[in-house]
Structures are given as C-alpha cells and as structure tokens.
Design a protein around this motif. Structure first.
Motif, short mmCIF file in Angstrom:
data_model
loop_
_atom_site.label_atom_id
_atom_site.label_comp_id
_atom_site.label_asym_id
_atom_site.label_seq_id
_atom_site.Cartn_x
_atom_site.Cartn_y
_atom_site.Cartn_z
N TYR A 101 19.40 23.47 11.26
CA TYR A 101 20.91 23.98 11.68
C TYR A 101 22.20 23.26 10.82
CZ TYR A 101 24.36 25.18 15.18
OH TYR A 101 25.13 26.02 15.88
N GLU A 102 22.19 22.06 10.67
CA GLU A 102 23.18 21.37 9.82
C GLU A 102 23.47 22.08 8.35
OE1 GLU A 102 23.30 17.29 9.77
OE2 GLU A 102 23.53 17.24 12.04
N LEU A 103 22.32 22.54 7.82
CA LEU A 103 22.32 23.00 6.89
C LEU A 103 22.32 24.39 6.42
CD1 LEU A 103 19.35 21.18 4.93
CD2 LEU A 103 21.71 20.81 4.34
N GLY A 104 22.61 24.89 7.80
CA GLY A 104 22.84 26.57 7.79
C GLY A 104 21.70 27.31 7.78
N TYR A 105 20.61 26.84 7.89
CA TYR A 105 19.10 27.82 7.84
C TYR A 105 19.11 28.36 9.21
CZ TYR A 105 18.46 25.08 3.40
OH TYR A 105 18.63 24.76 2.16
N GLY A 106 19.68 27.74 10.17
CA GLY A 106 19.48 28.12 11.76
C GLY A 106 18.16 27.87 12.33
N ILE A 107 17.49 28.50 13.08
CA ILE A 107 16.24 27.90 13.75
C ILE A 107 15.13 29.11 13.67
CG2 ILE A 107 17.56 26.51 15.47
CD1 ILE A 107 17.50 28.54 17.66
N PRO A 108 13.93 28.51 13.56
CA PRO A 108 12.79 29.63 13.55
C PRO A 108 12.89 30.63 14.68
CG PRO A 108 12.37 27.33 13.42
CD PRO A 108 13.63 27.17 13.80
N LEU A 109 12.46 31.75 14.67
CA LEU A 109 12.41 32.71 15.43
C LEU A 109 11.50 32.25 16.63
CD1 LEU A 109 12.72 35.83 16.47
CD2 LEU A 109 10.93 36.36 15.10
N ARG A 110 10.37 31.76 16.36
CA ARG A 110 9.49 31.07 17.50
C ARG A 110 10.35 30.13 18.45
NH1 ARG A 110 3.67 28.27 17.35
NH2 ARG A 110 3.30 28.31 19.23
N ALA A 111 11.09 29.37 18.11
CA ALA A 111 12.11 28.56 18.81
C ALA A 111 13.15 29.32 19.50
CB ALA A 111 12.67 27.52 17.80
N LYS A 112 13.67 30.40 18.84
CA LYS A 112 14.45 31.09 19.66
C LYS A 112 13.74 31.85 20.80
CE LYS A 112 18.12 32.39 16.37
NZ LYS A 112 18.99 33.64 15.83
N VAL A 113 12.81 32.41 20.75
CA VAL A 113 12.03 32.98 21.64
C VAL A 113 11.65 31.87 22.68
CG1 VAL A 113 9.87 34.24 22.43
CG2 VAL A 113 11.19 34.74 20.13
N TRP A 114 11.06 30.73 22.47
CA TRP A 114 10.89 29.85 23.50
C TRP A 114 12.05 29.41 24.32
CZ3 TRP A 114 6.72 29.00 26.08
CH2 TRP A 114 5.38 29.18 25.35
N ILE A 115 13.18 29.21 23.59
CA ILE A 115 14.38 28.78 24.04
C ILE A 115 14.85 29.95 25.18
CG2 ILE A 115 16.93 28.50 23.71
CD1 ILE A 115 16.05 27.32 21.05
N LEU A 116 14.98 30.89 24.75
CA LEU A 116 15.15 32.05 25.74
C LEU A 116 14.27 32.25 26.92
CD1 LEU A 116 16.52 34.55 23.14
CD2 LEU A 116 18.05 33.15 24.59
N LEU A 117 12.98 32.21 26.52
CA LEU A 117 12.17 32.42 27.73
C LEU A 117 12.28 31.24 28.86
CD1 LEU A 117 9.63 33.92 28.57
CD2 LEU A 117 8.16 32.13 27.58
N LEU A 118 12.26 30.03 28.41
CA LEU A 118 12.48 28.69 29.26
C LEU A 118 13.49 28.79 29.80
CD1 LEU A 118 10.52 26.24 27.19
CD2 LEU A 118 9.79 27.30 29.23
N MET A 119 14.82 29.22 29.18
CA MET A 119 16.08 29.33 29.70
C MET A 119 16.23 30.29 30.80
SD MET A 119 20.09 30.26 28.29
CE MET A 119 19.51 31.88 28.13
N TRP A 120 15.55 31.36 30.59
CA TRP A 120 15.85 32.44 31.55
C TRP A 120 14.82 32.11 32.81
CZ3 TRP A 120 19.71 35.38 32.79
CH2 TRP A 120 20.55 35.87 31.54
N LEU A 121 13.75 31.38 32.72
CA LEU A 121 12.97 31.22 33.80
C LEU A 121 13.56 30.15 34.74
CD1 LEU A 121 9.40 31.14 32.02
CD2 LEU A 121 10.26 32.53 33.84
#
Length: 132
Positions: free
Chosen positions: A62-82
């Motif tokens: 994240y600090e290097l500007g690469y972002g986060i993996p798609l899988r992590a994004k999906v898990w973050i959103l799924l768990l957050m919405w749950l």
C-alpha cells in the motif's frame, strides 16, 4: 512530537489488532495510521510494522502505491457488509441503520475507486524465469 506520534501509532496498532477479532472495529485504517505515525516518529517501529509477518506485506504494498490484491478487497467488502448487516439487524434504530449503510457505502466507494488493485505477476512455468 515524535513521542506523541509513537504513542498514537502504538494505540493504533493495538486497536488494529483488536479489529481482527471484534466486528465493526476496522483493522486496516488503524494499521495505516500506525504506519504513518511510525514513519514520522520512529524508523525502528515503522520497520517493525512493515516487516510484520501477518500484515507487513499489505502495508508495504500500500505504501509503495501497488494497492491491495483483488482477493483481499473482496474479503474486506464481504466481511464488512456482513458485519454492518448484522449490526443493522441487531440495532432497531433507523438513524443508526442509515448511518451504518452510509459508512459501508463510503468505504466501498473508497476501496473500489481510490485504492488500486494490485496486479499479481503470472506464475512461472516449470521454474523457468519470466521472459524479458
């Protein structure tokens, strides 16, 4: 000032680790805050945080500007919405339910629009190095 930054960073790390286990307490923002505070307050603490085996890789990317993996994004959103859905179900106040929904929409928008999705390199075939 460095003492204050290190204190805020340490509190953020504790809250971030608690966020792993407690619903609705976010982990990532606290760890990003800790990383920012340690980067300005203590090189040693910042290095400890970004080399941590559990979440250091994500902070470095994240600090290097690469972002986060798609899988992590999906898990973050799924768990957050749950978590938000369960909380809205338990809380029977319309104002709080609307607030939870707005927070979820804001985080989803931020994650999908402003945080880059890290592209993973294709795996090598038969141990051969990738072509130039």
């Amino acid at each position: 000032m460095k003492i204050l930054l290190n204190l805020i960073g340490a509190i953020a790390v504790v809250l971030g680790v608690l966020g792993i286990f407690l619903p609705l307490l976010p982990t990532t923002p606290f760890l990003l805050l800790a990383s920012a505070c340690f980067a300005r307050g203590s090189t040693r603490l910042h290095n400890w945080l970004i080399t941590n085996p559990m979440f250091g890789r994500y902070l470095r990317n994240y600090e290097l500007g690469y972002g986060i993996p798609l899988r992590a994004k999906v898990w973050i959103l799924l768990l957050m919405w749950l978590s938000l859905g369960y909380s809205a179900y338990v809380v029977h106040r319309t104002g709080l339910q609307i607030m939870l929904f707005c927070i979820g929409c804001g985080v989803t928008l931020y994650l999908c629009r402003y945080v880059p999705t890290m592209c993973l390199p294709a795996p090598e075939q038969d141990g051969a190095p990738p072509a130039p």
